[in-house]
Scaffold this motif. Structure first.
Motif, PDB file in Angstrom:
ATOM      1  N   MET A 206       0.816  -1.213   0.000  1.00  0.00           N
ATOM      2  CA  MET A 206       0.000   0.000   0.000  1.00  0.00           C
ATOM      3  C   MET A 206       0.852   1.266   0.000  1.00  0.00           C
ATOM      4  O   MET A 206       0.309   2.378   0.018  1.00  0.00           O
ATOM      5  CB  MET A 206      -0.910   0.019   1.236  1.00  0.00           C
ATOM      6  CG  MET A 206      -1.916  -1.103   1.309  1.00  0.00           C
ATOM      7  SD  MET A 206      -2.754  -1.160   2.929  1.00  0.00           S
ATOM      8  CE  MET A 206      -3.585   0.427   2.968  1.00  0.00           C
TER       9      MET A 206
ATOM     10  N   CYS B 190     -14.840  11.318  -0.329  1.00  0.00           N
ATOM     11  CA  CYS B 190     -14.560  10.047  -1.013  1.00  0.00           C
ATOM     12  C   CYS B 190     -15.839   9.473  -1.610  1.00  0.00           C
ATOM     13  O   CYS B 190     -15.843   8.923  -2.720  1.00  0.00           O
ATOM     14  CB  CYS B 190     -13.934   9.047  -0.049  1.00  0.00           C
ATOM     15  SG  CYS B 190     -12.203   9.360   0.344  1.00  0.00           S
TER      16      CYS B 190
ATOM     17  N   ALA C 109      -2.056   3.936   0.106  1.00  0.00           N
ATOM     18  CA  ALA C 109      -3.289   3.855  -0.669  1.00  0.00           C
ATOM     19  C   ALA C 109      -3.591   2.391  -0.968  1.00  0.00           C
ATOM     20  O   ALA C 109      -2.785   1.495  -0.650  1.00  0.00           O
ATOM     21  CB  ALA C 109      -3.159   4.651  -1.971  1.00  0.00           C
ATOM     22  N   HIS C 110      -4.708   2.156  -1.596  1.00  0.00           N
ATOM     23  CA  HIS C 110      -5.064   0.815  -2.053  1.00  0.00           C
ATOM     24  C   HIS C 110      -3.958   0.294  -2.979  1.00  0.00           C
ATOM     25  O   HIS C 110      -3.406   1.060  -3.787  1.00  0.00           O
ATOM     26  CB  HIS C 110      -6.398   0.866  -2.799  1.00  0.00           C
ATOM     27  CG  HIS C 110      -6.989  -0.464  -3.102  1.00  0.00           C
ATOM     28  ND1 HIS C 110      -6.517  -1.270  -4.125  1.00  0.00           N
ATOM     29  CD2 HIS C 110      -8.012  -1.142  -2.523  1.00  0.00           C
ATOM     30  CE1 HIS C 110      -7.236  -2.384  -4.168  1.00  0.00           C
ATOM     31  NE2 HIS C 110      -8.149  -2.339  -3.208  1.00  0.00           N
TER      32      HIS C 110
ATOM     33  N   ASP D 261     -15.851   6.044  -7.657  1.00  0.00           N
ATOM     34  CA  ASP D 261     -14.826   5.319  -8.406  1.00  0.00           C
ATOM     35  C   ASP D 261     -14.322   6.055  -9.636  1.00  0.00           C
ATOM     36  O   ASP D 261     -13.411   5.583 -10.314  1.00  0.00           O
ATOM     37  CB  ASP D 261     -15.373   3.945  -8.834  1.00  0.00           C
ATOM     38  CG  ASP D 261     -15.416   2.959  -7.679  1.00  0.00           C
ATOM     39  OD1 ASP D 261     -14.790   3.251  -6.641  1.00  0.00           O
ATOM     40  OD2 ASP D 261     -16.065   1.912  -7.812  1.00  0.00           O
TER      41      ASP D 261
ATOM     42  N   LEU E 124      -8.375   4.633   5.383  1.00  0.00           N
ATOM     43  CA  LEU E 124      -7.911   3.880   4.218  1.00  0.00           C
ATOM     44  C   LEU E 124      -8.660   2.565   4.042  1.00  0.00           C
ATOM     45  O   LEU E 124      -8.957   2.154   2.912  1.00  0.00           O
ATOM     46  CB  LEU E 124      -6.408   3.601   4.325  1.00  0.00           C
ATOM     47  CG  LEU E 124      -5.465   4.732   3.948  1.00  0.00           C
ATOM     48  CD1 LEU E 124      -4.024   4.319   4.220  1.00  0.00           C
ATOM     49  CD2 LEU E 124      -5.633   5.124   2.482  1.00  0.00           C
ATOM     50  N   ALA E 125      -8.959   1.893   5.139  1.00  0.00           N
ATOM     51  CA  ALA E 125      -9.630   0.600   5.043  1.00  0.00           C
ATOM     52  C   ALA E 125     -11.063   0.737   4.534  1.00  0.00           C
ATOM     53  O   ALA E 125     -11.641  -0.227   4.030  1.00  0.00           O
ATOM     54  CB  ALA E 125      -9.626  -0.090   6.410  1.00  0.00           C
ATOM     55  N   THR E 126     -11.624   1.930   4.631  1.00  0.00           N
ATOM     56  CA  THR E 126     -13.019   2.153   4.234  1.00  0.00           C
ATOM     57  C   THR E 126     -13.149   2.605   2.789  1.00  0.00           C
ATOM     58  O   THR E 126     -14.099   2.218   2.099  1.00  0.00           O
ATOM     59  CB  THR E 126     -13.668   3.206   5.160  1.00  0.00           C
ATOM     60  OG1 THR E 126     -13.521   2.790   6.517  1.00  0.00           O
ATOM     61  CG2 THR E 126     -15.136   3.392   4.838  1.00  0.00           C
ATOM     62  N   TRP E 127     -12.194   3.415   2.324  1.00  0.00           N
ATOM     63  CA  TRP E 127     -12.328   4.060   1.017  1.00  0.00           C
ATOM     64  C   TRP E 127     -11.161   3.674   0.106  1.00  0.00           C
ATOM     65  O   TRP E 127     -10.028   4.089   0.339  1.00  0.00           O
ATOM     66  CB  TRP E 127     -12.382   5.576   1.175  1.00  0.00           C
ATOM     67  CG  TRP E 127     -13.503   6.014   2.056  1.00  0.00           C
ATOM     68  CD1 TRP E 127     -13.439   6.405   3.353  1.00  0.00           C
ATOM     69  CD2 TRP E 127     -14.895   6.065   1.693  1.00  0.00           C
ATOM     70  NE1 TRP E 127     -14.687   6.706   3.836  1.00  0.00           N
ATOM     71  CE2 TRP E 127     -15.601   6.505   2.837  1.00  0.00           C
ATOM     72  CE3 TRP E 127     -15.595   5.783   0.518  1.00  0.00           C
ATOM     73  CZ2 TRP E 127     -16.987   6.671   2.833  1.00  0.00           C
ATOM     74  CZ3 TRP E 127     -16.982   5.954   0.520  1.00  0.00           C
ATOM     75  CH2 TRP E 127     -17.659   6.391   1.653  1.00  0.00           C
ATOM     76  N   ARG E 128     -11.461   2.940  -0.949  1.00  0.00           N
ATOM     77  CA  ARG E 128     -10.391   2.508  -1.853  1.00  0.00           C
ATOM     78  C   ARG E 128      -9.915   3.617  -2.773  1.00  0.00           C
ATOM     79  O   ARG E 128      -8.872   3.477  -3.432  1.00  0.00           O
ATOM     80  CB  ARG E 128     -10.837   1.299  -2.661  1.00  0.00           C
ATOM     81  CG  ARG E 128     -11.948   1.564  -3.691  1.00  0.00           C
ATOM     82  CD  ARG E 128     -12.261   0.294  -4.449  1.00  0.00           C
ATOM     83  NE  ARG E 128     -13.281   0.488  -5.478  1.00  0.00           N
ATOM     84  CZ  ARG E 128     -13.708  -0.480  -6.287  1.00  0.00           C
ATOM     85  NH1 ARG E 128     -13.204  -1.699  -6.172  1.00  0.00           N
ATOM     86  NH2 ARG E 128     -14.631  -0.235  -7.193  1.00  0.00           N
ATOM     87  N   ASN E 129     -10.656   4.732  -2.835  1.00  0.00           N
ATOM     88  CA  ASN E 129     -10.216   5.856  -3.674  1.00  0.00           C
ATOM     89  C   ASN E 129      -9.458   6.906  -2.885  1.00  0.00           C
ATOM     90  O   ASN E 129      -9.178   7.995  -3.388  1.00  0.00           O
ATOM     91  CB  ASN E 129     -11.408   6.498  -4.383  1.00  0.00           C
ATOM     92  CG  ASN E 129     -12.442   7.071  -3.422  1.00  0.00           C
ATOM     93  OD1 ASN E 129     -12.435   6.771  -2.234  1.00  0.00           O
ATOM     94  ND2 ASN E 129     -13.361   7.889  -3.943  1.00  0.00           N
TER      95      ASN E 129
END
Length: 375
Positions: free
Chosen positions: A94, A190, A248-249, A195, A220-225
């Motif tokens: 990440m 976010c 980040a993701h 996406d 971070l764990a909630t939002w992949r963007n």
């Protein structure tokens, strides 16, 4: 070649992109004065023990300089992930790093911006953001912050829904004002971006935030963007190291690898950054002291009748001055260099040592009240 043709060639030399013609390079004044409080550096250098460890690491790297460095800098990514995990779980896949958070930001715009795409931020904000957009042919749109430099989330949502940006750049604390994002801002923005784009929370000064102000890493764990950027230039006292990084993701990290230059982090940079991380407790040891000095400076400036923006950073924005340049020049004449930046009428001072801040205060009083200073 005819004289007319020769004049035409001379008129367009060098053949620069038209939109870059006449633009001055970015950069704060670099002047040799006793008290330098203009670029938000950490005034406390590394210990002799830390310097020795860094020198030994650089020497070991020098032995292998005939070979290219690890282009994926796996060891450094693991170490950075371990450091960030004190705020939220972060794995090495990440993490990405580059030569300062400036290069990290540029790579993000290279990967996710570009022709036909838009980047959004909210002014006043970091003055390099529109330059990243310009350099990547990304359209730039700047919304406005409130009078106290906070972010109105309803207005921010409306702008994002209207513009539909590919990249949203949000410094927290904000540069140059020092204002942190409210905790609910991350999730809201976010969600609105979705996406179709990424939300970049620039935490270059994140280690200086006040108690109770969360890091965007927690989301971070909630939002992949979501992308959270950091640097070793400020709290780590590594401005000369030039090491910025993000979390980040993993898919975002992989996308950046497409646009990065080959072997962009030298073997020496990787080795020195790893050595600095080994000394993280020491290098970060003055953060609390700088926070306290910041808060004392805010109180003093307000006591002198100045407007002061709330700050979660290692600098303070204050004003307002009818002629801020005259105040800036007056401080410089007293051997104190601060930054003439931000909204008209405001100035920004970096937080230095207690002695440096005393010199700044004495100089400011002398500049604004020369008769009182003489009496």
């Amino acid at each position: 070649m005819s004289e007319r043709s020769e004049r035409q060639v001379q008129a367009v030399w060098p053949p620069l992109r038209p939109e870059l013609a006449g633009i001055e390079p970015y950069g704060a004044p670099q002047l040799d004065v006793p008290v330098q409080l203009n670029v938000n550096e950490n005034p406390y250098g590394p210990s002799a023990e830390c310097v020795a460890d860094i020198a030994e690491a650089a020497a070991e790297a020098a032995v292998t300089l005939n070979r290219y460095p690890d282009r994926e800098f796996v060891e450094l990514r693991r170490a950075l992930a371990e450091y960030l995990s004190k705020d939220a779980p972060v794995s090495a896949d990440m993490v990405w790093a580059a030569n300062g958070s400036n290069e990290v930001m540029l790579q993000l715009l290279q990967a996710f911006g570009g022709p036909g795409r838009t980047a959004v931020s909210f002014a006043p904000t970091y003055s390099m953001y529109p330059e990243y957009a310009r350099d990547t042919h990304t359209e730039w749109v700047a919304g406005a912050r409130e009078d106290d430099f906070s972010l109105d989330l309803d207005k921010a949502r409306a702008l994002i829904e209207e513009v539909r940006p590919s990249v949203v750049l949000l410094p927290s604390p904000n540069n140059p004002t020092g204002t942190a994002l409210p905790p609910e801002a991350i999730g809201l923005l976010c969600e609105v971006v979705g996406d179709r784009g990424i939300v970049v929370v620039d935490e270059a000064y994140g280690e200086f935030r006040r108690a109770g102000v969360p890091s965007a890493l927690e989301s971070l764990a909630t939002w992949r963007n979501l992308v959270v950027t950091r640097t070793m230039s400020k709290a780590f006292a590594g401005a000369g190291l030039r090491l910025g990084y993000l979390a980040a993701h993993p898919a975002i990290v992989d996308a950046i690898r497409v646009v990065r230059l080959p072997y962009h982090l030298s073997a020496v940079t990787q080795a020195v950054a790893l050595a600095a991380l080994r000394h993280a407790p020491e290098l970060l040891g003055k953060v609390d002291e700088l926070r306290s000095e910041r808060d004392r400076t805010v109180d003093w400036l307000r006591g002198q009748g100045h407007e002061v923006a709330e700050s979660d950073a290692n600098y303070v924005l204050f004003g307002r001055f009818a002629d801020r340049h005259a105040v800036w020049q007056g401080l410089l004449d007293h051997g104190v260099l601060i930054r003439e930046v931000g909204p008209d009428g405001w100035l920004r001072v970096s937080i230095g040592t207690a002695a440096e801040m005393d010199t700044f205060k004495t100089a400011l009083v002398a500049v604004l009240n020369p008769r009182g200073a003489e009496s």
